[in-house]
Design an enzyme around this catalytic site. Structure first.
Site, PDB file in Angstrom:
ATOM      1  N   ASN A  86     -36.032 -21.112   3.819  1.00 40.17           N
ATOM      2  CA  ASN A  86     -37.086 -20.198   5.156  1.00 40.17           C
ATOM      3  C   ASN A  86     -36.475 -20.013   6.076  1.00 40.17           C
ATOM      4  OD1 ASN A  86     -40.343 -20.458   5.578  1.00 40.17           O
ATOM      5  ND2 ASN A  86     -39.195 -22.340   6.897  1.00 40.17           N
ATOM      6  N   HIS A  87     -35.808 -20.893   6.358  1.00 39.94           N
ATOM      7  CA  HIS A  87     -35.312 -20.384   7.815  1.00 39.94           C
ATOM      8  C   HIS A  87     -33.690 -20.797   7.938  1.00 39.94           C
ATOM      9  CE1 HIS A  87     -36.199 -24.752   7.074  1.00 39.94           C
ATOM     10  NE2 HIS A  87     -35.175 -24.918   6.968  1.00 39.94           N
ATOM     11  N   GLN A 145     -34.919 -23.761  14.688  1.00 37.98           N
ATOM     12  CA  GLN A 145     -34.762 -23.369  13.124  1.00 37.98           C
ATOM     13  C   GLN A 145     -35.810 -22.360  13.118  1.00 37.98           C
ATOM     14  OE1 GLN A 145     -35.447 -26.703  11.392  1.00 37.98           O
ATOM     15  NE2 GLN A 145     -33.396 -27.688  10.057  1.00 37.98           N
ATOM     16  N   ASP A 202     -37.058 -19.215  11.815  1.00 31.72           N
ATOM     17  CA  ASP A 202     -37.286 -18.540   9.777  1.00 31.72           C
ATOM     18  C   ASP A 202     -37.269 -17.152   9.999  1.00 31.72           C
ATOM     19  OD1 ASP A 202     -39.005 -20.584   9.951  1.00 31.72           O
ATOM     20  OD2 ASP A 202     -40.431 -20.193   9.236  1.00 31.72           O
ATOM     21  N   ASP A 233     -35.886 -25.594  -0.850  1.00 29.59           N
ATOM     22  CA  ASP A 233     -36.048 -26.331  -0.065  1.00 29.59           C
ATOM     23  C   ASP A 233     -37.418 -25.135   1.656  1.00 29.59           C
ATOM     24  OD1 ASP A 233     -35.895 -28.330   1.708  1.00 29.59           O
ATOM     25  OD2 ASP A 233     -36.187 -27.023   3.820  1.00 29.59           O
ATOM     26  N   TYR A 247     -43.474 -21.378   2.937  1.00 28.78           N
ATOM     27  CA  TYR A 247     -43.012 -20.930   4.115  1.00 28.78           C
ATOM     28  C   TYR A 247     -42.844 -19.433   4.132  1.00 28.78           C
ATOM     29  CZ  TYR A 247     -44.853 -25.699   4.214  1.00 28.78           C
ATOM     30  OH  TYR A 247     -45.161 -27.258   4.302  1.00 28.78           O
ATOM     31  N   LEU A 248     -42.521 -18.961   3.346  1.00 29.65           N
ATOM     32  CA  LEU A 248     -41.452 -17.793   3.271  1.00 29.65           C
ATOM     33  C   LEU A 248     -42.645 -16.620   4.638  1.00 29.65           C
ATOM     34  CD1 LEU A 248     -39.889 -18.025  -0.304  1.00 29.65           C
ATOM     35  CD2 LEU A 248     -39.396 -19.130   1.864  1.00 29.65           C
ATOM     36  N   GLU A 271     -45.586 -14.698   6.656  1.00 31.46           N
ATOM     37  CA  GLU A 271     -46.684 -14.982   7.282  1.00 31.46           C
ATOM     38  C   GLU A 271     -47.545 -13.942   6.825  1.00 31.46           C
ATOM     39  OE1 GLU A 271     -43.253 -14.244   8.530  1.00 31.46           O
ATOM     40  OE2 GLU A 271     -43.457 -16.555   7.791  1.00 31.46           O
ATOM     41  N   GLU A 302     -40.070 -27.662  -3.560  1.00 29.38           N
ATOM     42  CA  GLU A 302     -39.870 -28.778  -2.370  1.00 29.38           C
ATOM     43  C   GLU A 302     -41.518 -28.468  -1.741  1.00 29.38           C
ATOM     44  OE1 GLU A 302     -39.951 -30.419   0.982  1.00 29.38           O
ATOM     45  OE2 GLU A 302     -39.351 -28.209   0.716  1.00 29.38           O
TER      46      GLU A 302
END
Length: 616
Positions: free
Chosen positions: A121-122, A187, A189, A219, A223-224, A226, A261
């Protein structure tokens, strides 16, 4: 310290050929260990890959099927390595790529697979991609991250780290714009709307797959992407990208696993398995974990029963991952506010024990180092649906140090011996990356692998035996789950079935002895055989089956089918006459018509032959 050496002729050594065992993860026992915290090979006070290689015999002896390594990539280490600055480089203090390759080959030679964390993700704000994106907005990396002129976008997305972050946007003084982050402000995204980002991530995955790893823990994948008007979690485009990743992996790298996750409710998490299991093969079942602790403290099975009843079925080629803590934290996201307050009151009486909205403590201190309770929790971990994940040191009951900052209190060095630095390192004690635990109960002088190897009744020896029992019964990994209700609310009972392999598990969540009556009529005639001692219990009948359990006690029973009735060979037909009548017939003294069935003779007087003597 002398470790048991596995038999080199053991047929379980080594791995089957690639492509021949696609469902290996369903029956595997996973072991999570921080590279930094396991063993130091070069006396610099920091665990490394070579040190871990030296301890593989211990993991093989314990019964570990798969080693899970949290991030060991190049990183500024502001978030324990989850702030990656190079996806294809090893942090120098851990070693290099050759060291990792040697560890991987040695693990495979022992029949142990290896999966690694991949932070999709980040990245860290020190990653070259981000540095190029902030300094050259029009360049090739300018659109690799999510930028905006103000901080008002995606207002419906929740803030995850509420104890450290007040917004999901942070202003960058170089680019003069805000960048988006779902976790820490250092971190940023990645922008998965950009196809080049997707290609770069898949290239990084291929790098490690080409080395021969057996899979990834992906991980923070919910949230990949938006999208305005949504909470920014579990969006359809996220699933589309993960399906694409799965196709790439399946096409070129057989028998590799993707472990998702996603700290979500089960109804949301099952979407990550995809249709017919075409997305991630595994996903963590987060809500089970806090409810185990809740059920034990309330001495009632209902928190566990309710979450298991809410768990939807999953595809046959998929599996849950279950644990007693998420890494080093008892996560409390998937509970109500009232339940969270209850858990904090019961398990985090000191504010230093809290982390974000979780509890940063090890298993043994959480359970007050009570051996019966520790055994019960591990029995539940090994018997509930899913593949169990052990956290390093829990097998010996290691303690924590709440006086260390952040989560370091539960990331202290592995305690191997009572010698200097707990056998972890020969460095000067002041050089250790974290001080070893030295308290009277959990200190390395008392709690260590060497001492427990010598004690046949130790926690370590018990864990090893239970893992061995689990491996003898495929139903624990692949079987169905059916709860068996009872009038006693403190007892959780369930049956696992996989073909003819049927196991009954009975767990007492109370600290006091308890009786229980179970309705096992559908198993009438079966014989329960206790799995650790192979002791036969009374056969199951139509009446309720009575059991008594010690405080925090449990049973694992194999339910053995009744033996099939053996058909007796057909009996020879009885002769219609007696031996005497047969003799008379042979001598010609009587005719067949004169014989009476059953050998009796009703003739009287002169018609009756002499009773003695032979023919005249």
């Amino acid at each position: 310290m002398t470790l048991p050496v596995p038999d080199p002729t053991d047929s379980t050594s080594g791995l089957p050929p690639r492509g021949s065992d696609p469902l290996w993860f369903q029956r595997a026992v996973f072991y999570e260990v921080l590279v930094r915290g396991f063993a130091d090979s070069n006396a610099d006070g920091i665990g490394d890959l070579r040190g871990m290689l030296d301890k593989l015999d211990y993991l093989q002896w314990l019964g570990v099927d798969c080693l899970w390594l949290p991030p060991f990539f190049a990183s500024p280490l502001r978030d324990g390595g989850y702030d990656v600055s190079d996806y294809t480089a090893v942090l120098p203090e851990f070693g290099d790529i050759d060291d990792f390759r040697a560890l991987l080959q040695a693990a495979h030679a022992r029949g142990i697979r290896v999966i690694i964390d991949f932070v999709m993700n980040h990245t860290s704000d020190q990653h070259p991609w981000f540095q190029a994106s902030r300094s050259d907005p029009e360049g090739p990396y300018g659109d690799f991250y999510v930028w905006a002129d103000d901080d008002t976008g995606y207002a419906d997305a929740r803030i995850i780290f509420v104890d450290t972050e007040s917004s999901n946007w942070t202003f960058d003084p170089v680019r003069k714009q805000y960048f988006w982050h779902r976790f820490f402000s250092h971190q940023p995204d990645l922008n998965f709307e950009n196809p080049k980002v997707q290609e770069a991530i898949i290239d990084a995955l291929r790098f490690w797959l080409d080395l021969g790893i057996d899979g990834f823990r992906l991980d923070a994948v919910p949230y990949l992407f938006e999208e305005e008007g949504t909470n920014g979690e579990n969006l359809p485009r996220t699933h589309e990208f993960l399906k694409h990743v799965r196709k790439v992996v399946d096409a070129d790298y057989p028998d590799r696993v993707l472990l998702c996750e996603a700290n979500q409710w089960p109804a949301d998490v099952v979407e990550y398995f995809g249709e017919n299991g075409d997305e991630c093969q595994m996903a963590f079942h987060f809500p089970v974990m806090p409810r185990l602790f809740m059920a034990a403290r309330r001495e009632q099975r209902f928190p566990i029963s309710e979450i298991m009843a809410q768990t939807p079925p999953i595809p046959d080629n998929c599996q849950w991952g279950i644990f007693l803590r998420n890494h080093d934290e008892l996560t409390l996201e998937m509970v109500t506010d009232e339940e969270r307050d209850y858990m904090w009151a019961e398990y985090a009486k000191d504010p230093r024990m809290k982390a974000n909205i979780g509890i940063r403590r090890r298993l043994a201190p959480l359970l007050e180092n009570d051996l019966n309770t520790l055994e019960l929790f591990n029995a539940l971990l090994l018997s509930l649906p899913g593949s169990p994940v052990l956290y390093y040191g829990d097998e010996i009951g290691m303690g924590d140090n709440i006086w260390l900052g952040d989560r370091d209190g539960v990331r202290t060095p592995m305690q191997w011996t009572p010698d200097r630095n707990g056998g972890f390192s020969t460095a000067d004690p002041q050089r250790m990356y974290l001080p070893l635990n030295q308290d009277p109960v959990y200190g390395y002088q008392t709690t260590n692998v060497e001492a427990q190897l010598r004690n046949s009744n130790s926690m370590l020896q018990w864990i090893r035996r239970m893992i061995a029992v689990r491996k003898e019964h495929p139903t624990f990994g692949r079987g169905t789950y059916e709860e068996i209700g009872s009038r006693n609310p403190t007892v959780l009972s369930f049956v696992r079935e996989f073909g003819d392999d049927v196991v009954l598990c009975v767990n007492n969540l109370s600290r006091f002895p308890q009786p229980v009556e179970l309705d096992l009529r559908r198993f009438e005639g079966y014989t329960p055989i206790e799995l650790t001692g192979r002791v036969e219990f009374p056969q199951i009948g139509v009446l309720p089956y009575m059991l008594t359990l010690a405080g925090h006690g449990f049973y694992w029973f194999e339910l053995a089918k009744p033996a099939e009735p053996v058909e007796e060979p057909a009996a020879e037909p009885e002769s219609a006459t007696s031996p005497v009548a047969d003799a008379l017939l042979a001598a010609g003294l009587v005719s067949e018509a004169e014989q009476i069935p059953g050998g009796s003779d009703t003739r009287t007087g002169d018609d009756v032959p002499p009773s003695t003597g032979g023919p005249r």
